[in-house]
Scaffold this active site. Structure first.
Site, PDB file in Angstrom:
ATOM      1  N   GLU A  62     -40.909  18.471  13.014  1.00  0.00           N
ATOM      2  CA  GLU A  62     -39.616  18.996  13.454  1.00  0.00           C
ATOM      3  C   GLU A  62     -39.829  19.940  14.633  1.00  0.00           C
ATOM      4  OE1 GLU A  62     -37.356  20.751  10.268  1.00  0.00           O
ATOM      5  OE2 GLU A  62     -35.598  21.070  11.536  1.00  0.00           O
ATOM      6  N   ASN A  93     -29.272  14.502   8.266  1.00  0.00           N
ATOM      7  CA  ASN A  93     -30.256  15.176   7.424  1.00  0.00           C
ATOM      8  C   ASN A  93     -29.564  16.271   6.621  1.00  0.00           C
ATOM      9  OD1 ASN A  93     -33.058  16.389   6.742  1.00  0.00           O
ATOM     10  ND2 ASN A  93     -31.979  18.108   7.695  1.00  0.00           N
ATOM     11  N   GLU A  94     -29.818  16.321   5.352  1.00  0.00           N
ATOM     12  CA  GLU A  94     -29.270  17.372   4.477  1.00  0.00           C
ATOM     13  C   GLU A  94     -27.801  17.624   4.801  1.00  0.00           C
ATOM     14  OE1 GLU A  94     -31.825  20.843   4.131  1.00  0.00           O
ATOM     15  OE2 GLU A  94     -33.381  19.637   3.165  1.00  0.00           O
ATOM     16  N   TYR A 114     -38.772  20.770  -2.517  1.00  0.00           N
ATOM     17  CA  TYR A 114     -39.866  21.683  -2.169  1.00  0.00           C
ATOM     18  C   TYR A 114     -40.348  22.426  -3.414  1.00  0.00           C
ATOM     19  CZ  TYR A 114     -39.048  20.988   2.810  1.00  0.00           C
ATOM     20  OH  TYR A 114     -38.953  20.437   4.066  1.00  0.00           O
ATOM     21  N   GLU A 124     -38.810  14.835   2.616  1.00  0.00           N
ATOM     22  CA  GLU A 124     -39.302  16.214   2.746  1.00  0.00           C
ATOM     23  C   GLU A 124     -39.817  16.645   1.389  1.00  0.00           C
ATOM     24  OE1 GLU A 124     -36.897  19.159   4.783  1.00  0.00           O
ATOM     25  OE2 GLU A 124     -36.069  17.621   6.115  1.00  0.00           O
TER      26      GLU A 124
HETATM   27  O1  AHR Z   1     -38.696  21.689   6.544  1.00  0.00           O
HETATM   28  C1  AHR Z   1     -37.901  22.781   6.818  1.00  0.00           C
HETATM   29  C2  AHR Z   1     -36.425  22.525   6.543  1.00  0.00           C
HETATM   30  O2  AHR Z   1     -36.240  22.312   5.183  1.00  0.00           O
HETATM   31  C3  AHR Z   1     -35.828  21.301   7.185  1.00  0.00           C
HETATM   32  O3  AHR Z   1     -35.441  21.502   8.493  1.00  0.00           O
HETATM   33  C4  AHR Z   1     -34.661  21.030   6.321  1.00  0.00           C
HETATM   34  O4  AHR Z   1     -34.295  19.674   6.294  1.00  0.00           O
HETATM   35  C5  AHR Z   1     -35.061  21.567   4.975  1.00  0.00           C
HETATM   36  O5  AHR Z   1     -34.096  22.378   4.431  1.00  0.00           O
END
Ligand code: AHR
Length: 501
Positions: free
Chosen positions: A25, A172-173, A248, A304
């Site tokens: 990114e 995205n998101e 995450y 991600e």
């Molecule tokens: O990876 C960092 C961020 O995490 C990304 O930009 C986003 O898609 C997610 O929230």
């Protein structure tokens, strides 16, 4: 002695190479400095891409790269990043650190990078703040071979032939930074935007990815699938080829996630047990997808994932720069083993992010570069790419604290095209070794080789000591007369065993 039982006669499906994918990114020092230094840099480069990083990534066999975001994608206007560099628009990267984005890395540079890496391209389009026309023109610019305004513009900018776009993400998101939408609203936008991802190459080769859920937001998956399904029950494939999932591993609270390097055993088990949650997410989102897509033609794309800790002290909080220890290595190991075992539904995954951001495989400091423990896991697991998953069963023991428990051993097994068997094992105990006997249905083992990644739980590489933790040869195993393998698996390690055909 714990047993790992492998049925080498039962192949459970292909492990897509894209499961070993990555994400880059416009964030912090990922693109600028990490990958791209510009043609005039003193850091050795080819057309601006740093040679040391490209070579390391090729050795790791990077299969696919996602770009330009992340949250950046829904603010990115691709026309700002083409044409003579001196004329490109400068802007502030409002999401990530408020720094100047000079757009010197754009579509042409990304495609050049993929070509140097020999990997597939995954471009993420802008739904949050971009128009259908803008997205459709980007596809035309990149993939149309005939005469048209966008194809002509591409030629004017020095690229005669179209590129191959392998994957295209429609936003995205979009439940968050990509527009704060409801699933019903986004689902309808998806129907509209995807219509204009034209198949100019005529071979249906652009895999369209719909924005999927955050973590355990099952409502999002249900509603988006339903909205798409209402429209295209008979022909979902080609309409939606993938649904993304973001997850995450964050050991602490969002405001205090925890240090990447200073942690104790409680933090270790907390992190690993949270990483294990991905198995439940893949299973449950997969079950919802099964209702609409029982033949599993739509991939769950975990585009991600990875550890998210506090930034390194003294660094820009908006740059998300963190160190990477053996804990990250074990998270990568258990996650990739889980993805392998769910390869019927998980068709792609992209760890976040490639260089200098979150759980990176490479860190740079000016001209210096180091490979993180996570890098070695990807390199050791590369043999699973496009191999056949084999049926396997591991006898495990739960270990951890009262609050956080995990199975002590993580494993997956595959057979490559030459008939070689690859076993990847992780010992999640920070202190206990484990003896394992690996048994096969029929195969009498003779030719075995192995490499290991081993270190204390907080071990990591620095620019002064870049080889603290690295992949090494491993010989603490023996082949029995019955053709099984006895392995003395050290604590806190990742192991790759290859059994030659
Ligand atoms: O990876 C960092 C961020 O995490 C990304 O930009 C986003 O898609 C997610 O929230």
């Amino acid at each position: 002695m714990a047993k790992l039982i492998i049925n080498e006669n039962k192949k459970l499906g292909k492990i897509n190479e894209e499961i070993y994918g990555h994400f880059s990114e416009h964030l912090g020092r990922c693109i600028y400095e990490g990958l791209y230094v510009g043609e005039n840099s003193e850091i050795p480069n080819v057309n601006g891409m740093r040679t040391d990083v490209v070579e390391a990534l090729k050795d790791m066999k990077i299969p696919v790269l996602r770009w330009p975001g992340g949250c950046f994608a829904d603010e990115y206007h691709w026309k700002d990043g083409i044409g003579p560099k001196e004329d490109r628009k400068k802007m502030i990267n409002t999401h990530w650190g408020g720094v100047l984005e000079d757009n010197s890395f754009g579509t042409h540079e990304f495609m050049e990078l993929c070509q140097q890496l020999g990997c597939k391209s995954y471009i993420n389009g802008n739904v949050g703040s971009g128009t259908v026309q803008e997205m459709s023109e980007w596809i035309e610019y990149m993939t149309f071979d005939g005469v048209s305004p966008m194809a002509d513009l591409r030629r004017k900018n020095g690229r005669e032939k179209p590129w191959k776009v392998d994957y295209f993400g429609v936003g995205n998101e979009n439940w968050g930074c990509g527009g704060n939408m409801t699933p019903e609203y986004y689902g309808n936008l998806y129907r509209r935007y995807q219509t204009y991802i034209r198949d100019y190459a005529g071979d249906g080769s652009i895999t369209k990815i719909c924005c999927g859920p955050n973590s355990d937001d099952y409502h999002w998956t249900e509603k988006v699938m339903e909205t798409a399904f209402d429209h295209a029950p008979e022909h979902l494939h080609g309409f939606m080829d993938g649904l993304s999932l973001h997850y995450y591993t964050v050991p602490g609270a969002w405001e205090h996630k925890g240090s990447a390097t200073q942690f104790d055993e409680k933090d270790w088990f907390c992190t690993l047990s949270k990483a294990y949650h991905i198995e439940e997410l893949v299973t449950k989102h997969g079950a919802i997808m099964d209702k609409y897509d029982p033949d599993k033609t739509i991939g769950l794309m975990v585009d991600e994932w990875g550890c998210w800790f506090d930034v390194e002290p003294g660094t820009n909080p908006g740059f998300l720069y963190q160190q990477n220890t053996m804990r990250d290595a074990l998270v990568a190991c258990l996650t990739l083993n889980i993805f392998n075992k769910h390869c019927d539904r998980v068709k792609m995954a992209n760890i976040a992010q490639l260089v200098n951001v979150l759980q990176s495989v490479i860190l740079t400091e000016g001209a210096k570069m180091l490979l993180t423990p996570t890098y070695y896991v990807f390199r050791m697991f590369k043999y699973h790419q496009n191999a056949q998953l084999l049926e396997s069963y591991m006898e495990t023991t739960e270990i951890g604290t009262d609050e956080y428990q995990v199975p002590d051993i993580s494993e997956s097994v595959s057979m490559d095209a030459e008939g070689n068997i690859h076993i990847t094992l992780g010992n999640l105990s920070p202190s206990a070794d484990k003896n394992i006997e690996i048994q096969f249905s029929d195969r009498k083992v003779s030719n075995v080789s192995a490499t290991i990644l081993k270190g204390d739980m907080t071990a990591f590489n620095t620019f002064d000591q870049p080889e603290n933790v690295k992949e090494k040869g491993f010989t603490a195993y023996s082949v029995t007369d019955q053709g099984s393998i006895k392995v003395e698996l050290p604590s806190c390690c990742v192991l790759h065993l290859e059994i030659k055909a």
